[in-house]
Write an enzyme that holds these catalytic residues in place. Structure first.
Site, PDB file in Angstrom:
ATOM      1  CG  HIS A   1      -0.316   0.888   7.009  1.00 39.07           C
ATOM      2  ND1 HIS A   1       0.971  -0.163   8.137  1.00 39.07           N
ATOM      3  CD2 HIS A   1       0.537   1.772   6.712  1.00 39.07           C
ATOM      4  CE1 HIS A   1       2.341   1.246   7.610  1.00 39.07           C
ATOM      5  NE2 HIS A   1       1.511   1.975   6.774  1.00 39.07           N
ATOM      6  CD  GLU A   2      -1.338   2.537   2.753  1.00 39.29           C
ATOM      7  OE1 GLU A   2      -0.874   3.400   3.048  1.00 39.29           O
ATOM      8  OE2 GLU A   2      -0.778   1.687   2.908  1.00 39.29           O
TER       9      GLU A   2
ATOM     10  CD  GLN B   1       3.581   5.479   3.188  1.00 41.58           C
ATOM     11  OE1 GLN B   1       2.031   5.454   2.241  1.00 41.58           O
ATOM     12  NE2 GLN B   1       4.676   4.621   3.152  1.00 41.58           N
TER      13      GLN B   1
ATOM     14  CB  CYS C   1       5.802   2.470   7.583  1.00 44.98           C
ATOM     15  SG  CYS C   1       4.519   3.503   6.574  1.00 44.98           S
ATOM     16  CG  LEU C   2       6.390   1.027   1.173  1.00 49.39           C
ATOM     17  CD1 LEU C   2       5.958   1.452  -0.114  1.00 49.39           C
ATOM     18  CD2 LEU C   2       7.761   0.070   1.490  1.00 49.39           C
TER      19      LEU C   2
ATOM     20  CG  HIS D   1       0.072   6.647   6.174  1.00 44.52           C
ATOM     21  ND1 HIS D   1       1.604   7.073   6.617  1.00 44.52           N
ATOM     22  CD2 HIS D   1       0.970   5.186   5.339  1.00 44.52           C
ATOM     23  CE1 HIS D   1       2.771   6.349   6.894  1.00 44.52           C
ATOM     24  NE2 HIS D   1       1.938   4.718   5.773  1.00 44.52           N
TER      25      HIS D   1
ATOM     26  N   GLY E   1       0.933  -1.281  -0.152  1.00 49.45           N
ATOM     27  CA  GLY E   1      -0.043   0.172   0.135  1.00 49.45           C
ATOM     28  C   GLY E   1       0.852   1.172  -0.052  1.00 49.45           C
TER      29      GLY E   1
HETATM   30  O1  GNR Z   1       3.751  -3.438   2.692  1.00 48.28           O
HETATM   31  C1  GNR Z   1       3.635  -2.360   3.548  1.00 48.28           C
HETATM   32  N1  GNR Z   1       3.719  -3.638   4.255  1.00 48.28           N
HETATM   33  C2  GNR Z   1       2.754  -3.382   5.678  1.00 48.28           C
HETATM   34  C3  GNR Z   1       2.081  -4.750   6.277  1.00 48.28           C
HETATM   35  C4  GNR Z   1       2.337  -5.463   7.487  1.00 48.28           C
HETATM   36  C5  GNR Z   1       0.833  -3.717   7.411  1.00 48.28           C
HETATM   37  C6  GNR Z   1       0.469  -2.586   7.111  1.00 48.28           C
HETATM   38  C7  GNR Z   1       1.428  -2.444   6.178  1.00 48.28           C
HETATM   39  S1  GNR Z   1       1.272  -1.240   4.192  1.00 48.28           S
HETATM   40  C8  GNR Z   1       3.117  -1.083   3.936  1.00 48.28           C
HETATM   41  C9  GNR Z   1       2.929  -0.405   2.599  1.00 48.28           C
HETATM   42  C10 GNR Z   1       2.988   1.672   3.466  1.00 48.28           C
HETATM   43  O2  GNR Z   1       3.942   1.531   4.500  1.00 48.28           O
HETATM   44  N2  GNR Z   1       2.257   1.761   2.920  1.00 48.28           N
HETATM   45  O3  GNR Z   1       1.635   3.005   3.728  1.00 48.28           O
HETATM   46 NI    NI Z   2       2.522   3.489   5.619  1.00 48.76          NI
END
Ligand code: GNR
Ligand code: NI
Length: 167
Positions: free
Chosen positions: A133-134, A51, A91-92, A137, A46
């Site tokens: 999670h997104e 980001q 998270c990236l 953000h 995601g």
């Molecule tokens: O790549 C991602 N893997 C992930 C693994 C477990 C829970 C959430 C994520 S999201 C993350 C990519 C990211 O940072 N999205 O904002």
């Molecule tokens: Ni993230």
């Protein structure tokens, strides 16, 4: 198509609350395409516009094994949620850090697609985690902010050390 640079925690720009997209035009579709390419390349499941330092309510997600189920969500809104699950998140914007976060087990999210059509997605498990999670953000929240202050302090120290090495 260009890959977009990803902001790293604790960059204060990650705290920006994203604005709703007013008009879904070619510039929004281009942003979504570039975000998807950046997510696949990373690789990640995601990516939120926050980001890549674009403070609009746009998310791309592909949590499929086959990496061929791209979802682009514009102006997503949580319509319903139930249950609890704990998932190891990454998270990236917080490279190399993984920790357990409590989230809803099931969510229903309403959004606009790239054609501006109203859509709904009902999800559980990993896709539900990723949606939450997104959407965090877009509200200026990074998953580590669900962890204890002690863990957050350690994570900042570890990331600062990493960036000294890679600089
Ligand atoms: O790549 C991602 N893997 C992930 C693994 C477990 C829970 C959430 C994520 S999201 C993350 C990519 C990211 O940072 N999205 O904002
Ligand atoms: Ni993230």
């Amino acid at each position: 198509m260009p890959l977009l640079p990803i902001l790293r925690f604790p960059d204060p720009r990650l705290k920006t609350v994203a604005a709703p997209v007013e008009k879904i035009d070619d510039s929004i579709r281009r942003l979504a395409r570039d975000m998807a390419e950046t997510m696949y390349e990373a690789p990640g499941i995601g990516l939120a516009a926050t980001q890549v330092d674009v403070h609009l309510r746009v998310i791309v997600i592909d949590s499929s094994e086959t990496r061929d189920q791209l979802l682009v969500l514009i102006n997503p809104e949580l319509e319903a949620s139930e249950g609890v699950q704990v998932c190891e998140e990454g998270c990236l914007s917080v490279p190399g850090i993984f920790d357990k976060v409590e989230r809803a087990q099931r969510v229903v999210v309403r959004y606009l697609d790239v054609q501006g059509k109203r859509q709904t997605v009902a999800a559980e498990g990993l896709l539900a985690v990723c949606l939450q999670h997104e959407m965090d953000h877009l509200e200026g929240r990074v998953f580590v902010e669900h962890l204890s202050q002690l863990k957050q302090t350690r994570i900042k120290a570890k990331l600062a050390k990493q960036s000294r090495i890679t600089a």
